[in-house]
Design an enzyme around this catalytic site. Structure first.
Site, PDB file in Angstrom:
ATOM      1  N   SER A  28      -9.024  -1.658   7.777  1.00 40.29           N
ATOM      2  CA  SER A  28      -8.706  -0.853   6.352  1.00 40.29           C
ATOM      3  C   SER A  28      -8.315  -2.187   5.299  1.00 40.29           C
ATOM      4  CB  SER A  28      -7.959   0.198   6.150  1.00 40.29           C
ATOM      5  OG  SER A  28      -8.033   1.128   6.576  1.00 40.29           O
ATOM      6  N   SER A  50      -9.529   1.204   3.215  1.00 41.77           N
ATOM      7  CA  SER A  50      -8.566   1.921   2.708  1.00 41.77           C
ATOM      8  C   SER A  50      -7.878   1.256   1.900  1.00 41.77           C
ATOM      9  CB  SER A  50      -7.907   3.256   3.448  1.00 41.77           C
ATOM     10  OG  SER A  50      -6.745   2.344   4.189  1.00 41.77           O
ATOM     11  N   LYS A  92       0.874  -1.331   0.226  1.00 46.49           N
ATOM     12  CA  LYS A  92      -0.247  -0.111   0.117  1.00 46.49           C
ATOM     13  C   LYS A  92       0.473   1.239  -0.268  1.00 46.49           C
ATOM     14  CE  LYS A  92      -3.470   2.058   2.594  1.00 46.49           C
ATOM     15  NZ  LYS A  92      -4.932   1.326   3.857  1.00 46.49           N
TER      16      LYS A  92
END
Length: 466
Positions: free
Chosen positions: A181, A157, A82
């Site tokens: 997330s 996310s 990420k």
């Protein structure tokens, strides 16, 4: 699923083939890079792709393997992170115009550890802005799209992680989890998402959101792969045998507490989600576990506490950026961050005190239950054009375990009638991640949900293959 069948390999199977010299790391990495190149304009999972560096690292891995030199347990296996994680010489953008320029001086600890274990970094994955925004076309890169239906969100996310895994573009991904997330995209994309015990994994080199709640999270397609990944980051993962159970009942005697009130009373999940979680509970019971209903108290108290901590701490992280250039933030991210400035010091102190009380609630449940089972989200993935559903915060059951810091693992337990994945969540005692992985692995051995793959074409969703 189209393209080279090597992309369908689990990390564990690829590891075995590379070790037996039946598969070269270069061949494997090249197959995945080919898939990414063909699909990224549609799925938008990757922000940056390190093609040449990855191919060079794969070639070097093969040279070492030919000499009988194995770097570590992930030798030759590709991974992606990420874009909150620092990679030396690369930008860390957090999917925001605020951080477009800075270049990291060193790898985040988790990236460094994975490289030391022999893994090959192939790129940076998309996310919602700073881990707190929402899908938006005004951000530097377009939002990631769910490979099961590109008109739907993949969950945030760590959205790019879920997409890249479900689309079989990478076998191992590292995300972050502050209010669910990694578990949200895991549930909505049909993969595994593990939030380890708070502070088990180093967050150094990971851009913070709310330090009291932030966790580095692991995402894979199978529980076995997640154990492999955790072992490379922690201590060598040990095989967990629950009460010495025979093969036919691998979970014999395991005490599982069912937090059904989270998805039946506190928020009401859709019928298909409730049925899928119930069926998963029944399957775990057939594997030998003993299930009992338990009660953690009102879910809303966890949500309010987590929201206060997150908003205050996130505002503190971003205060100077917001004062200097608020216009560079996306609208939802900026509004959420600024809301933290309106919370008083007393409210924050009260939330910190309540965090201890809520953590104690979960601790008490885990004195009599070894594992807890509940839902992840009340609904399957929303459509991008359904703004209310996309931005609805109160339909989830993930934040209690960021507040408490206990390990939590999301896994696929079925599909809706419209072909969208449904997730459930296992929660364990601190530092007992391996027990959660053992339960999920036992479940995956007798079910086939994790073996489904979205059938991708560049035009979007066209069914599922298995």
């Amino acid at each position: 699923m189209t393209g080279n069948p090597l992309r369908l390999l689990s990390a564990t199977e690829a590891q075995k083939r590379i070790a037996r010299k039946e598969l070269s790391a270069l061949e494997y990495v090249a197959a995945l890079l080919e898939a990414i190149a063909a699909e990224n304009d549609t799925l938008n999972a990757f922000i940056e792709i390190y093609r040449e560096e990855a191919l060079a690292a794969a070639h070097q891995a093969d040279v070492l393997m030919a000499r009988g030199e194995v770097t570590g347990p992930l030798h030759g296996l590709p991974f992606a992170v990420k874009d909150l994680m620092d990679v030396e010489g690369k930008r860390t953008t957090a999917q925001s115009h605020v951080l477009r320029d800075p270049v990291a001086k060193r790898d985040a600890d988790v990236v460094r550890q994975l490289r030391a274990a022999g893994a090959i970094l192939i790129g940076k994955l998309s996310l919602e802005e700073f881990g707190i925004g929402s899908p938006s076309d005004t951000l530097p890169w377009p939002p990631a799209r769910n490979p099961w239906d590109i008109e739907r969100i993949p969950g945030g996310s760590s959205s790019g992680c879920g997409v890249a895994l479900a689309a079989c573009q990478v076998p191992l991904a590292i995300g972050s989890d502050t209010a669910g997330s990694v578990r949200n995209p895991a549930a909505m994309c049909g993969v595994i998402g593990l939030k380890p015990t708070y502070e088990l994994l180093s967050r150094r080199g990971v851009f913070p959101l709310a330090p009291s709640l932030d966790h580095v999270g692991l995402m894979t397609r199978t529980a076995e792969d997640c154990a492999l990944l955790l072992g490379a980051l922690k201590q060598p993962s040990r095989k967990v045998i629950v009460n010495g159970a025979p093969e036919g009942e691998p979970l014999l005697g395991l005490k599982v507490g069912l937090l059904s009130h989270f998805y039946r009373r506190d928020i009401v999940a859709d019928d298909e989600t409730q049925i899928a979680i119930g069926a998963a509970a029944d399957e775990i019971a057939r594997l030998g576990a003993r299930l009992d209903d338990v009660d953690a108290g009102d879910l809303e108290s966890f949500r309010r506490c987590g929201s206060t901590l997150l908003r205050v701490e996130a505002y503190a992280v971003h205060r100077e950026f917001l004062a200097r250039s608020p216009e560079r933030y996306g609208e939802r991210c900026r509004d959420t961050l600024l809301g933290g400035a309106l919370i008083s010091a007393q409210e924050y102190v009260d939330a910190k005190r309540q965090q201890l009380e809520l953590t104690d609630r979960i601790d008490r449940l885990l004195e009599t239950s070894e594992v807890l089972l509940t839902g992840v989200s009340a609904h399957t993935a929303a459509r991008f054009d359904d703004e209310d559903a996309v931005n609805r915060p109160a339909n989830q059951m993930r934040v209690p375990f960021n507040v408490s810091g206990h390990p939590a693992l999301a896994f696929c337990v079925g599909f809706s009638s419209s072909g969208l994945p449904i997730g459930a969540q296992l929660i364990g005692r601190r530092f007992e991640e391996e027990k959660l992985l053992a339960v999920a692995a036992a479940y995956q051995r007798v079910t086939a949900w994790h073996l489904r793959h979205p059938s991708l074409s560049l035009g979007g969703r066209d069914g599922a293959s298995q």
